[in-house]
Design a protein around this motif. Structure first.
Motif, PDB file in Angstrom:
ATOM      1  N   LEU A 140       0.860  -1.179   0.000  1.00 43.80           N
ATOM      2  CA  LEU A 140       0.000   0.000   0.000  1.00 43.80           C
ATOM      3  C   LEU A 140       0.895   1.227   0.000  1.00 43.80           C
ATOM      4  O   LEU A 140       1.623   1.465   0.966  1.00 43.80           O
ATOM      5  N   VAL A 141       0.862   1.983  -1.080  1.00 42.30           N
ATOM      6  CA  VAL A 141       1.696   3.170  -1.201  1.00 42.30           C
ATOM      7  C   VAL A 141       0.819   4.338  -1.631  1.00 42.30           C
ATOM      8  O   VAL A 141       0.092   4.235  -2.624  1.00 42.30           O
ATOM      9  N   ASN A 142       0.869   5.442  -0.892  1.00 44.15           N
ATOM     10  CA  ASN A 142       0.305   6.699  -1.358  1.00 44.15           C
ATOM     11  C   ASN A 142       1.459   7.483  -1.950  1.00 44.15           C
ATOM     12  O   ASN A 142       2.483   7.687  -1.293  1.00 44.15           O
ATOM     13  N   SER A 143       1.293   7.919  -3.196  1.00 34.77           N
ATOM     14  CA  SER A 143       2.428   8.496  -3.897  1.00 34.77           C
ATOM     15  C   SER A 143       1.977   9.454  -4.984  1.00 34.77           C
ATOM     16  O   SER A 143       0.912   9.286  -5.575  1.00 34.77           O
ATOM     17  N   GLY A 144       2.835  10.406  -5.270  1.00 36.72           N
ATOM     18  CA  GLY A 144       2.655  11.285  -6.413  1.00 36.72           C
ATOM     19  C   GLY A 144       3.544  10.859  -7.562  1.00 36.72           C
ATOM     20  O   GLY A 144       3.553  11.486  -8.617  1.00 36.72           O
ATOM     21  N   CYS A 145       4.327   9.789  -7.368  1.00 38.52           N
ATOM     22  CA  CYS A 145       5.206   9.270  -8.427  1.00 38.52           C
ATOM     23  C   CYS A 145       4.375   8.617  -9.519  1.00 38.52           C
ATOM     24  O   CYS A 145       3.231   8.238  -9.305  1.00 38.52           O
ATOM     25  N   ASP A 146       4.993   8.431 -10.647  1.00 39.84           N
ATOM     26  CA  ASP A 146       4.355   7.739 -11.759  1.00 39.84           C
ATOM     27  C   ASP A 146       3.919   6.356 -11.285  1.00 39.84           C
ATOM     28  O   ASP A 146       4.742   5.564 -10.828  1.00 39.84           O
ATOM     29  N   PRO A 147       2.628   6.039 -11.388  1.00 41.75           N
ATOM     30  CA  PRO A 147       2.157   4.724 -10.932  1.00 41.75           C
ATOM     31  C   PRO A 147       2.873   3.558 -11.619  1.00 41.75           C
ATOM     32  O   PRO A 147       3.001   2.488 -11.036  1.00 41.75           O
ATOM     33  N   GLN A 148       3.354   3.766 -12.829  1.00 43.04           N
ATOM     34  CA  GLN A 148       4.066   2.705 -13.540  1.00 43.04           C
ATOM     35  C   GLN A 148       5.324   2.285 -12.777  1.00 43.04           C
ATOM     36  O   GLN A 148       5.701   1.123 -12.786  1.00 43.04           O
ATOM     37  N   PHE A 149       5.966   3.214 -12.065  1.00 44.58           N
ATOM     38  CA  PHE A 149       7.140   2.897 -11.249  1.00 44.58           C
ATOM     39  C   PHE A 149       6.803   1.807 -10.239  1.00 44.58           C
ATOM     40  O   PHE A 149       7.552   0.855 -10.046  1.00 44.58           O
ATOM     41  N   TRP A 150       5.634   1.924  -9.591  1.00 41.66           N
ATOM     42  CA  TRP A 150       5.240   0.962  -8.555  1.00 41.66           C
ATOM     43  C   TRP A 150       4.850  -0.372  -9.162  1.00 41.66           C
ATOM     44  O   TRP A 150       5.099  -1.421  -8.586  1.00 41.66           O
ATOM     45  N   ARG A 151       4.243  -0.360 -10.348  1.00 41.29           N
ATOM     46  CA  ARG A 151       3.931  -1.630 -11.031  1.00 41.29           C
ATOM     47  C   ARG A 151       5.217  -2.395 -11.332  1.00 41.29           C
ATOM     48  O   ARG A 151       5.310  -3.598 -11.126  1.00 41.29           O
ATOM     49  N   ILE A 152       6.210  -1.676 -11.818  1.00 43.16           N
ATOM     50  CA  ILE A 152       7.498  -2.305 -12.142  1.00 43.16           C
ATOM     51  C   ILE A 152       8.191  -2.770 -10.862  1.00 43.16           C
ATOM     52  O   ILE A 152       8.711  -3.880 -10.788  1.00 43.16           O
ATOM     53  N   ALA A 153       8.186  -1.926  -9.830  1.00 41.70           N
ATOM     54  CA  ALA A 153       8.873  -2.248  -8.577  1.00 41.70           C
ATOM     55  C   ALA A 153       8.301  -3.494  -7.912  1.00 41.70           C
ATOM     56  O   ALA A 153       9.052  -4.319  -7.386  1.00 41.70           O
ATOM     57  N   THR A 154       6.994  -3.632  -7.915  1.00 47.96           N
ATOM     58  CA  THR A 154       6.388  -4.778  -7.236  1.00 47.96           C
ATOM     59  C   THR A 154       6.401  -6.028  -8.106  1.00 47.96           C
ATOM     60  O   THR A 154       6.264  -7.133  -7.595  1.00 47.96           O
ATOM     61  N   GLY A 155       6.547  -5.852  -9.404  1.00 52.21           N
ATOM     62  CA  GLY A 155       6.537  -6.986 -10.309  1.00 52.21           C
ATOM     63  C   GLY A 155       5.156  -7.602 -10.466  1.00 52.21           C
ATOM     64  O   GLY A 155       5.014  -8.712 -10.939  1.00 52.21           O
TER      65      GLY A 155
END
Length: 176
Positions: A140-155
Motif C-alpha cells: 500500500l503506497v500513497n504516492s505522487g510518483c508515476d504509478p508505472q514505477f510501482w507496477r514495475i517495482a512490485t513486479g
C-alpha cells in the motif's frame, strides 16, 4: 469510529471535529480503500513494514483496528523518536530499523506501507524500499510518483486509485 480520534497532545487539528487530525482522516480513508480493494483487514496480516511514518498515525490506526503482529518502521532518527513517544504513550508496540529495506519473515502475511515517504526520501532509499516489495503479500503506497514505477517495482499488477488532495496523487494497492 472509535479508532479514528487522535488523543490531543499538541498535534495540529484543522478540522471541525476536536481531536481528529487531517492526517488521521487521510490515513483512515486510505485504510478503508485498502481493505475494500483487497477484501482483507489490517488485522489479517502478521507483519507490517512502514517506510516513513510521520508521528505514527497509520500505525496507531492499524493497531486500533486489531493488528497484533509485528509492526516495523524505518524513518529519520528525529521522526523515530517522535513515533516512539507518540505510539509508546498509546501502547502501540513498534520496532524501528535503520535500513529502508527489510524482507518480511517467510510464511507470514505481510504488508509494506508508505504514506508519501517514498516521494520524499530520495531516490536511493526509495529504490531500496522498492526492491523488497515483491517479497510482500500486499503493498500500500500513497504516492505522487508515476504509478508505472510501482507496477514495475512490485513486479505485479497494481490497482491505481487517484485521489484529489493533493491533485496528481494515487493510492497504489498490490495484492488484491
Amino acid at each position: 469510529l472509535r479508532w479514528l480520534p487522535a488523543l490531543p497532545d499538541g498535534l495540529p487539528s484543522s478540522n471541525a471535529v476536536p481531536g481528529i487530525t487531517s492526517t488521521a482522516i487521510g490515513h483512515a480513508h486510505t485504510m478503508q480503500r485498502f481493505e475494500k480493494t483487497t477484501g482483507t483487514r489490517i488485522a489479517d496480516y502478521d507483519f507490517v513494514f512502514e517506510f516513513g511514518g510521520g508521528y505514527g498515525s497509520f500505525a496507531r490506526i492499524a493497531y486500533n483496528l486489531g493488528f497484533r503482529g509485528e509492526y516495523v518502521m524505518h524513518d529519520l532518527p528525529e521522526f523515530a523518536a517522535l513515533q516512539r513517544m507518540y505510539l509508546g504513550q498509546r501502547g502501540v508496540p513498534v520496532r524501528h530499523i535503520p535500513d529502508p529495506a527489510i524482507l518480511p519473515p517467510e510464511g507470514v502475511r505481510s504488508l509494506a506501507v508508505s504514506m508519501h515517504a517514498a516521494d520524499e526520501a530520495g531516490r536511493a532509499k526509495t529504490d531500496a524500499f522498492a526492491a523488497v516489495l515483491p517479497s510482500y503479500t500486499a503493498v500500500l503506497v500513497n504516492s505522487g510518483c508515476d504509478p508505472q514505477f510501482w507496477r514495475i517495482a512490485t513486479g505485479r499488477d497494481a490497482k491505481i486509485i487517484p485521489f484529489d488532495i493533493p491533485p496528481g496523487n494515487y493510492s497504489i494497492i498490490v495484492g488484491y
